[in-house]
Motif scaffolding. Structure first.
Motif, mmCIF file in Angstrom:
data_model
loop_
_atom_site.group_PDB
_atom_site.id
_atom_site.type_symbol
_atom_site.label_atom_id
_atom_site.label_comp_id
_atom_site.label_asym_id
_atom_site.label_seq_id
_atom_site.Cartn_x
_atom_site.Cartn_y
_atom_site.Cartn_z
ATOM 1 N N THR A 59 0.976 -0.599 -0.302
ATOM 2 C CA THR A 59 -0.008 0.677 -0.124
ATOM 3 C C THR A 59 1.143 1.030 0.077
ATOM 4 N N THR A 60 1.549 1.091 0.530
ATOM 5 C CA THR A 60 2.817 2.328 1.102
ATOM 6 C C THR A 60 3.574 2.280 -0.591
ATOM 7 N N ILE A 61 4.032 1.509 -1.135
ATOM 8 C CA ILE A 61 4.741 1.509 -2.929
ATOM 9 C C ILE A 61 3.501 2.678 -3.421
ATOM 10 N N THR A 62 2.160 1.909 -3.482
ATOM 11 C CA THR A 62 1.169 2.022 -4.357
ATOM 12 C C THR A 62 1.186 4.040 -4.208
ATOM 13 N N GLY A 63 0.896 4.026 -2.702
ATOM 14 C CA GLY A 63 1.057 5.880 -2.302
ATOM 15 C C GLY A 63 1.626 6.157 -3.376
ATOM 16 N N ARG A 64 2.587 5.936 -2.746
ATOM 17 C CA ARG A 64 4.437 6.420 -3.770
ATOM 18 C C ARG A 64 3.852 6.754 -5.690
ATOM 19 N N VAL A 65 3.858 5.502 -6.001
ATOM 20 C CA VAL A 65 3.434 6.105 -7.459
ATOM 21 C C VAL A 65 2.302 6.639 -7.683
ATOM 22 N N CYS A 66 1.041 6.954 -6.457
ATOM 23 C CA CYS A 66 -0.060 7.362 -7.918
ATOM 24 C C CYS A 66 0.497 8.968 -7.654
ATOM 25 N N LEU A 67 1.043 9.154 -6.249
ATOM 26 C CA LEU A 67 1.792 10.688 -6.003
ATOM 27 C C LEU A 67 2.610 10.885 -7.021
ATOM 28 N N ASP A 68 3.554 10.480 -7.386
ATOM 29 C CA ASP A 68 4.154 10.269 -8.759
ATOM 30 C C ASP A 68 3.319 11.149 -9.937
ATOM 31 N N MET A 69 2.633 9.652 -9.891
ATOM 32 C CA MET A 69 1.278 10.557 -11.546
ATOM 33 C C MET A 69 0.345 11.410 -11.310
ATOM 34 N N LEU A 70 0.235 11.612 -9.454
ATOM 35 C CA LEU A 70 -1.139 13.298 -10.052
ATOM 36 C C LEU A 70 0.164 14.283 -9.728
ATOM 37 N N ARG A 71 1.856 14.457 -9.416
ATOM 38 C CA ARG A 71 2.523 15.967 -9.043
ATOM 39 C C ARG A 71 3.044 15.412 -10.513
ATOM 40 N N SER A 72 2.703 14.550 -11.573
ATOM 41 C CA SER A 72 3.196 14.511 -13.120
ATOM 42 C C SER A 72 1.820 15.271 -13.651
ATOM 43 N N ARG A 73 0.747 15.193 -13.389
ATOM 44 C CA ARG A 73 0.156 15.673 -13.992
ATOM 45 C C ARG A 73 -0.606 16.924 -15.095
ATOM 46 N N THR A 74 -0.273 17.157 -16.238
ATOM 47 C CA THR A 74 -0.473 18.233 -16.491
ATOM 48 C C THR A 74 -2.084 19.198 -16.526
ATOM 49 N N ARG A 75 -3.001 17.920 -16.488
ATOM 50 C CA ARG A 75 -4.311 18.865 -16.353
ATOM 51 C C ARG A 75 -5.078 17.860 -15.251
ATOM 52 N N ARG A 76 -5.910 18.513 -14.307
ATOM 53 C CA ARG A 76 -6.584 18.107 -13.621
ATOM 54 C C ARG A 76 -7.966 17.752 -14.488
ATOM 55 N N ARG A 77 -8.534 17.525 -15.311
ATOM 56 C CA ARG A 77 -9.500 16.785 -15.944
ATOM 57 C C ARG A 77 -9.477 16.932 -17.487
ATOM 58 N N GLU A 78 -10.565 14.866 -17.566
ATOM 59 C CA GLU A 78 -10.139 15.786 -18.661
ATOM 60 C C GLU A 78 -11.244 16.195 -19.559
#
Length: 325
Positions: A59-78
Protein backbone atom coordinates in the motif's frame (compact mmCIF):
# COMPACT_ATOMS: atom_id res chain seq x y z
CA UNK A 1 8.18 -21.10 -0.89
CA UNK A 2 10.81 -18.45 -1.77
CA UNK A 3 10.37 -14.71 -1.14
CA UNK A 4 9.47 -13.90 -4.76
CA UNK A 5 6.80 -16.59 -4.95
CA UNK A 6 5.37 -15.49 -1.61
CA UNK A 7 5.32 -11.89 -2.81
CA UNK A 8 3.53 -12.86 -6.04
CA UNK A 9 0.90 -14.82 -4.16
CA UNK A 10 0.28 -12.02 -1.67
CA UNK A 11 0.22 -9.41 -4.43
CA UNK A 12 -2.51 -11.34 -6.23
CA UNK A 13 -4.57 -11.45 -3.03
CA UNK A 14 -4.02 -7.74 -2.44
CA UNK A 15 -4.62 -6.60 -6.03
CA UNK A 16 -8.22 -5.48 -5.41
CA UNK A 17 -7.21 -3.52 -2.32
CA UNK A 18 -4.30 -1.85 -4.10
CA UNK A 19 -6.47 -0.99 -7.08
CA UNK A 20 -8.99 0.58 -4.73
CA UNK A 21 -6.29 2.74 -3.16
CA UNK A 22 -5.01 3.78 -6.58
CA UNK A 23 -8.49 4.52 -7.93
CA UNK A 24 -9.35 6.79 -5.01
CA UNK A 25 -6.05 8.62 -5.28
CA UNK A 26 -6.15 9.03 -9.06
CA UNK A 27 -9.86 9.02 -9.90
CA UNK A 28 -9.23 6.97 -13.04
CA UNK A 29 -9.64 3.22 -13.46
CA UNK A 30 -7.09 3.08 -16.29
CA UNK A 31 -4.50 5.02 -14.29
CA UNK A 32 -5.24 2.84 -11.26
CA UNK A 33 -4.37 -0.25 -13.31
CA UNK A 34 -1.12 1.41 -14.41
CA UNK A 35 -0.30 2.27 -10.81
CA UNK A 36 -0.89 -1.29 -9.62
CA UNK A 37 1.36 -2.61 -12.38
CA UNK A 38 4.09 -0.15 -11.40
CA UNK A 39 3.65 -1.21 -7.77
CA UNK A 40 4.38 -4.80 -8.76
CA UNK A 41 7.49 -3.78 -10.71
CA UNK A 42 8.85 -1.73 -7.80
CA UNK A 43 8.03 -4.47 -5.30
CA UNK A 44 9.90 -7.02 -7.40
CA UNK A 45 12.99 -4.83 -7.39
CA UNK A 46 12.89 -4.33 -3.63
CA UNK A 47 13.78 -6.72 -0.80
CA UNK A 48 10.52 -8.05 0.62
CA UNK A 49 12.11 -10.78 2.72
CA UNK A 50 12.25 -8.69 5.90
CA UNK A 51 8.78 -7.13 5.50
CA UNK A 52 6.39 -8.10 8.30
CA UNK A 53 3.17 -6.75 6.76
CA UNK A 54 3.22 -7.17 3.01
CA UNK A 55 -0.15 -5.50 2.44
CA UNK A 56 0.88 -2.37 4.33
CA UNK A 57 4.20 -2.34 2.46
CA UNK A 58 2.50 -2.71 -0.93
CA UNK A 59 0.00 0.00 0.00
CA UNK A 60 2.86 2.35 0.78
CA UNK A 61 4.44 1.64 -2.59
CA UNK A 62 1.11 2.24 -4.33
CA UNK A 63 0.76 5.53 -2.47
CA UNK A 64 4.17 6.67 -3.68
CA UNK A 65 3.42 5.64 -7.25
CA UNK A 66 0.10 7.49 -7.25
CA UNK A 67 1.60 10.60 -5.70
CA UNK A 68 4.22 10.66 -8.46
CA UNK A 69 1.44 10.33 -11.04
CA UNK A 70 -0.60 13.12 -9.45
CA UNK A 71 2.40 15.43 -9.41
CA UNK A 72 3.16 14.75 -13.05
CA UNK A 73 -0.30 15.50 -14.35
CA UNK A 74 -0.49 18.46 -16.67
CA UNK A 75 -4.27 18.58 -16.61
CA UNK A 76 -6.69 18.05 -13.72
CA UNK A 77 -9.60 16.83 -15.79
CA UNK A 78 -10.49 15.25 -19.10
CA UNK A 79 -12.50 17.31 -21.54
CA UNK A 80 -15.39 15.66 -23.32
CA UNK A 81 -15.84 16.72 -26.92
CA UNK A 82 -19.60 17.00 -26.67
CA UNK A 83 -22.19 16.65 -23.93
CA UNK A 84 -24.24 14.47 -26.25
CA UNK A 85 -21.52 11.81 -25.89
CA UNK A 86 -22.47 11.21 -22.25
CA UNK A 87 -24.62 8.27 -23.27
CA UNK A 88 -21.51 6.47 -24.51
CA UNK A 89 -20.13 6.61 -20.96
CA UNK A 90 -23.24 5.24 -19.29
CA UNK A 91 -22.77 1.89 -17.55
CA UNK A 92 -24.27 -1.08 -19.38
CA UNK A 93 -24.71 -4.38 -17.60
CA UNK A 94 -23.47 -6.44 -20.49
CA UNK A 95 -20.18 -4.57 -20.91
CA UNK A 96 -19.26 -3.11 -17.53
CA UNK A 97 -16.20 -4.38 -15.76
CA UNK A 98 -17.28 -5.93 -12.42
CA UNK A 99 -14.08 -4.67 -10.81
CA UNK A 100 -14.78 -1.11 -11.95
CA UNK A 101 -18.37 -1.32 -10.74
CA UNK A 102 -17.23 -2.64 -7.36
CA UNK A 103 -14.87 0.31 -6.94
CA UNK A 104 -17.44 2.85 -8.06
CA UNK A 105 -20.33 1.43 -6.03
CA UNK A 106 -18.59 1.19 -2.67
CA UNK A 107 -18.38 3.96 -0.10
CA UNK A 108 -16.52 6.34 -2.42
CA UNK A 109 -19.00 7.98 -4.77
CA UNK A 110 -18.42 10.02 -7.87
CA UNK A 111 -19.14 13.26 -6.03
CA UNK A 112 -16.24 12.52 -3.70
CA UNK A 113 -13.93 11.93 -6.66
CA UNK A 114 -14.90 15.36 -7.98
CA UNK A 115 -14.11 17.02 -4.66
CA UNK A 116 -10.85 15.09 -4.30
CA UNK A 117 -9.80 16.46 -7.68
CA UNK A 118 -9.78 19.96 -6.17
CA UNK A 119 -7.04 18.97 -3.70
CA UNK A 120 -3.31 19.20 -4.22
CA UNK A 121 -1.42 15.91 -4.68
CA UNK A 122 -0.05 15.73 -1.13
CA UNK A 123 -3.40 16.68 0.43
CA UNK A 124 -5.22 14.10 -1.63
CA UNK A 125 -2.71 11.39 -0.76
CA UNK A 126 -2.85 12.16 2.97
CA UNK A 127 -6.65 12.25 3.06
CA UNK A 128 -7.23 9.12 0.99
CA UNK A 129 -4.61 7.02 2.74
CA UNK A 130 -5.58 8.06 6.26
CA UNK A 131 -9.31 8.71 6.17
CA UNK A 132 -10.26 5.99 3.69
CA UNK A 133 -7.63 3.34 4.41
CA UNK A 134 -6.44 4.10 7.96
CA UNK A 135 -2.78 4.28 6.97
CA UNK A 136 -0.80 5.65 9.95
CA UNK A 137 0.61 9.15 9.62
CA UNK A 138 4.19 7.99 10.10
CA UNK A 139 3.84 5.92 6.91
CA UNK A 140 2.03 8.72 5.07
CA UNK A 141 4.84 11.06 6.08
CA UNK A 142 7.36 8.89 4.24
CA UNK A 143 5.17 8.90 1.12
CA UNK A 144 4.58 12.66 0.98
CA UNK A 145 8.08 13.44 2.26
CA UNK A 146 6.88 15.44 5.26
CA UNK A 147 6.97 14.97 9.02
CA UNK A 148 4.11 12.97 10.62
CA UNK A 149 2.78 16.21 12.10
CA UNK A 150 2.81 17.88 8.69
CA UNK A 151 1.11 14.85 7.12
CA UNK A 152 -1.61 15.06 9.77
CA UNK A 153 -2.14 18.74 8.94
CA UNK A 154 -2.40 17.89 5.24
CA UNK A 155 -5.13 15.34 5.96
CA UNK A 156 -6.95 17.74 8.28
CA UNK A 157 -6.90 20.55 5.72
CA UNK A 158 -8.08 18.17 3.00
CA UNK A 159 -10.86 16.88 5.25
CA UNK A 160 -12.20 20.39 5.77
CA UNK A 161 -12.19 21.04 2.04
CA UNK A 162 -13.80 17.69 1.21
CA UNK A 163 -16.68 18.22 3.59
CA UNK A 164 -16.94 21.90 2.79
CA UNK A 165 -18.75 24.49 4.87
CA UNK A 166 -22.44 25.17 4.66
CA UNK A 167 -23.70 28.74 4.68
CA UNK A 168 -27.09 27.72 6.08
CA UNK A 169 -28.33 25.94 9.24
CA UNK A 170 -28.23 22.14 9.37
CA UNK A 171 -32.02 21.85 9.29
CA UNK A 172 -32.18 23.88 6.08
CA UNK A 173 -29.31 21.85 4.62
CA UNK A 174 -31.17 18.60 5.29
CA UNK A 175 -34.33 20.02 3.72
CA UNK A 176 -32.41 21.19 0.65
CA UNK A 177 -30.79 17.76 0.30
CA UNK A 178 -34.21 16.10 0.34
CA UNK A 179 -35.47 18.45 -2.38
CA UNK A 180 -32.38 17.99 -4.56
CA UNK A 181 -32.53 14.20 -4.13
CA UNK A 182 -36.17 14.22 -5.23
CA UNK A 183 -35.31 16.35 -8.26
CA UNK A 184 -32.44 14.11 -9.32
CA UNK A 185 -34.50 10.95 -8.84
CA UNK A 186 -37.29 12.40 -10.99
CA UNK A 187 -34.73 13.55 -13.58
CA UNK A 188 -33.20 10.06 -13.88
CA UNK A 189 -36.65 8.53 -14.22
CA UNK A 190 -37.91 11.16 -16.66
CA UNK A 191 -40.98 11.50 -14.43
CA UNK A 192 -42.79 14.67 -15.48
CA UNK A 193 -45.29 14.66 -12.59
CA UNK A 194 -42.52 14.19 -10.01
CA UNK A 195 -40.53 17.02 -11.59
CA UNK A 196 -43.54 19.34 -11.51
CA UNK A 197 -44.06 18.46 -7.84
CA UNK A 198 -40.54 19.57 -6.88
CA UNK A 199 -40.23 22.66 -9.12
CA UNK A 200 -41.68 26.02 -8.11
CA UNK A 201 -44.26 27.36 -10.60
CA UNK A 202 -41.99 30.28 -11.52
CA UNK A 203 -38.69 28.33 -11.48
CA UNK A 204 -35.90 29.70 -13.69
CA UNK A 205 -33.20 27.59 -15.36
CA UNK A 206 -30.13 29.47 -16.54
CA UNK A 207 -27.12 27.99 -18.32
CA UNK A 208 -23.88 29.35 -19.72
CA UNK A 209 -22.66 28.73 -23.26
CA UNK A 210 -20.42 25.81 -22.31
CA UNK A 211 -23.28 24.06 -20.49
CA UNK A 212 -25.42 24.27 -23.62
CA UNK A 213 -22.75 22.79 -25.88
CA UNK A 214 -24.30 20.10 -28.05
CA UNK A 215 -27.78 21.56 -27.56
CA UNK A 216 -27.99 24.07 -30.35
CA UNK A 217 -31.66 24.93 -29.81
CA UNK A 218 -31.55 25.19 -26.02
CA UNK A 219 -32.07 28.77 -24.77
CA UNK A 220 -29.82 30.29 -22.12
CA UNK A 221 -32.84 30.79 -19.88
CA UNK A 222 -36.02 28.78 -19.40
CA UNK A 223 -38.89 29.92 -17.16
CA UNK A 224 -41.82 28.07 -15.65
CA UNK A 225 -42.17 24.66 -14.03
CA UNK A 226 -43.58 22.85 -17.04
CA UNK A 227 -41.00 24.22 -19.47
CA UNK A 228 -38.12 23.34 -17.13
CA UNK A 229 -39.57 19.91 -16.39
CA UNK A 230 -40.05 19.07 -20.06
CA UNK A 231 -36.49 20.17 -20.85
CA UNK A 232 -35.16 18.12 -17.93
CA UNK A 233 -36.87 15.02 -19.31
CA UNK A 234 -34.75 15.35 -22.44
CA UNK A 235 -31.55 15.28 -20.37
CA UNK A 236 -31.80 11.80 -18.85
CA UNK A 237 -28.29 11.04 -20.12
CA UNK A 238 -26.88 13.88 -18.05
CA UNK A 239 -28.99 12.90 -15.04
CA UNK A 240 -27.30 9.49 -14.95
CA UNK A 241 -24.12 11.24 -13.88
CA UNK A 242 -25.67 13.84 -11.54
CA UNK A 243 -25.05 13.57 -7.80
CA UNK A 244 -25.77 15.87 -4.88
CA UNK A 245 -22.90 18.03 -3.67
CA UNK A 246 -22.33 21.09 -1.58
CA UNK A 247 -22.14 23.98 -4.07
CA UNK A 248 -21.07 27.37 -2.71
CA UNK A 249 -22.37 26.50 0.74
CA UNK A 250 -25.75 25.04 -0.26
CA UNK A 251 -26.93 21.73 -1.70
CA UNK A 252 -26.65 21.53 -5.46
CA UNK A 253 -25.40 18.85 -7.82
CA UNK A 254 -22.43 17.90 -9.96
CA UNK A 255 -22.55 16.08 -13.28
CA UNK A 256 -19.42 14.01 -13.42
CA UNK A 257 -19.05 11.02 -15.74
CA UNK A 258 -16.50 8.67 -14.15
CA UNK A 259 -15.73 11.30 -11.55
CA UNK A 260 -14.61 13.97 -14.05
CA UNK A 261 -16.41 17.23 -13.38
CA UNK A 262 -18.37 18.42 -16.40
CA UNK A 263 -21.20 20.57 -15.05
CA UNK A 264 -22.26 22.07 -11.74
CA UNK A 265 -25.89 22.75 -10.88
CA UNK A 266 -26.30 25.58 -8.40
CA UNK A 267 -29.82 25.00 -7.12
CA UNK A 268 -31.89 27.55 -5.24
CA UNK A 269 -34.48 26.00 -2.92
CA UNK A 270 -37.35 27.99 -1.43
CA UNK A 271 -39.50 26.07 1.00
CA UNK A 272 -39.82 22.56 -0.41
CA UNK A 273 -39.42 23.47 -4.07
CA UNK A 274 -36.68 24.47 -6.47
CA UNK A 275 -36.86 28.14 -7.45
CA UNK A 276 -33.76 28.36 -9.63
CA UNK A 277 -31.19 26.17 -11.37
CA UNK A 278 -27.95 27.67 -12.67
CA UNK A 279 -26.04 25.25 -14.89
CA UNK A 280 -22.31 26.01 -14.95
CA UNK A 281 -20.12 24.47 -17.62
CA UNK A 282 -17.53 27.13 -18.39
CA UNK A 283 -14.13 25.83 -17.18
CA UNK A 284 -13.13 29.17 -15.68
CA UNK A 285 -16.40 29.44 -13.78
CA UNK A 286 -16.10 25.85 -12.58
CA UNK A 287 -12.75 26.69 -10.98
CA UNK A 288 -14.44 29.36 -8.86
CA UNK A 289 -17.16 27.07 -7.46
CA UNK A 290 -16.73 25.89 -3.85
CA UNK A 291 -17.50 22.18 -3.79
CA UNK A 292 -17.94 19.80 -0.88
CA UNK A 293 -19.78 16.65 0.06
CA UNK A 294 -23.48 17.00 0.79
CA UNK A 295 -23.24 14.21 3.37
CA UNK A 296 -26.45 15.11 5.16
CA UNK A 297 -28.80 12.21 6.00
CA UNK A 298 -31.66 12.42 3.54
CA UNK A 299 -35.16 10.97 3.94
CA UNK A 300 -35.39 10.55 0.17
CA UNK A 301 -33.91 7.23 -0.93
CA UNK A 302 -31.93 6.93 -4.12
CA UNK A 303 -33.64 5.02 -6.92
CA UNK A 304 -33.00 1.25 -6.94
CA UNK A 305 -31.08 1.49 -10.21
CA UNK A 306 -28.64 4.01 -8.71
CA UNK A 307 -25.41 2.06 -8.16
CA UNK A 308 -23.20 4.74 -6.64
CA UNK A 309 -23.80 6.39 -3.26
CA UNK A 310 -22.63 9.94 -2.72
CA UNK A 311 -20.06 9.80 0.00
CA UNK A 312 -18.03 7.64 2.29
CA UNK A 313 -19.28 6.53 5.69
CA UNK A 314 -16.09 6.46 7.69
CA UNK A 315 -12.98 4.60 6.66
CA UNK A 316 -12.96 1.91 4.07
CA UNK A 317 -11.58 -1.25 5.56
CA UNK A 318 -8.28 -2.22 3.99
CA UNK A 319 -6.70 -5.64 4.08
CA UNK A 320 -3.69 -4.79 6.18
CA UNK A 321 -3.65 -1.30 7.60
CA UNK A 322 -6.30 -2.08 10.14
CA UNK A 323 -3.86 -4.51 11.67
CA UNK A 324 -0.84 -2.37 10.88
CA UNK A 325 -2.11 0.79 12.58
Amino acid sequence: MNDQAQLAEHFDRSRGHLRGVAFRMLGSADEADDAVQETWLRACRADSGSVDNLTAWLTTITGRVCLDMLRSRTRRREDLADLTELDMLAPHDETSDPADEAVLSDSVGLALLVVLDTLGPAERAAFVLHDLFAVPFDEIAMIVERTPAAAKKLASRARRRVHGSADIPYSDLARQRAVVDAFLAASRAGDLDALLAVLAPDVVRRADYAALRGQAKAPAEVRGARAVAEETRTNIRRARFAWPALVNGAVGAVIAPRGRLLLVLEIGVVGDRIASIDVIGDPERLKEVRLGLADVPSPVAAPPSDPRPLSHAGRVSGEGHREAS
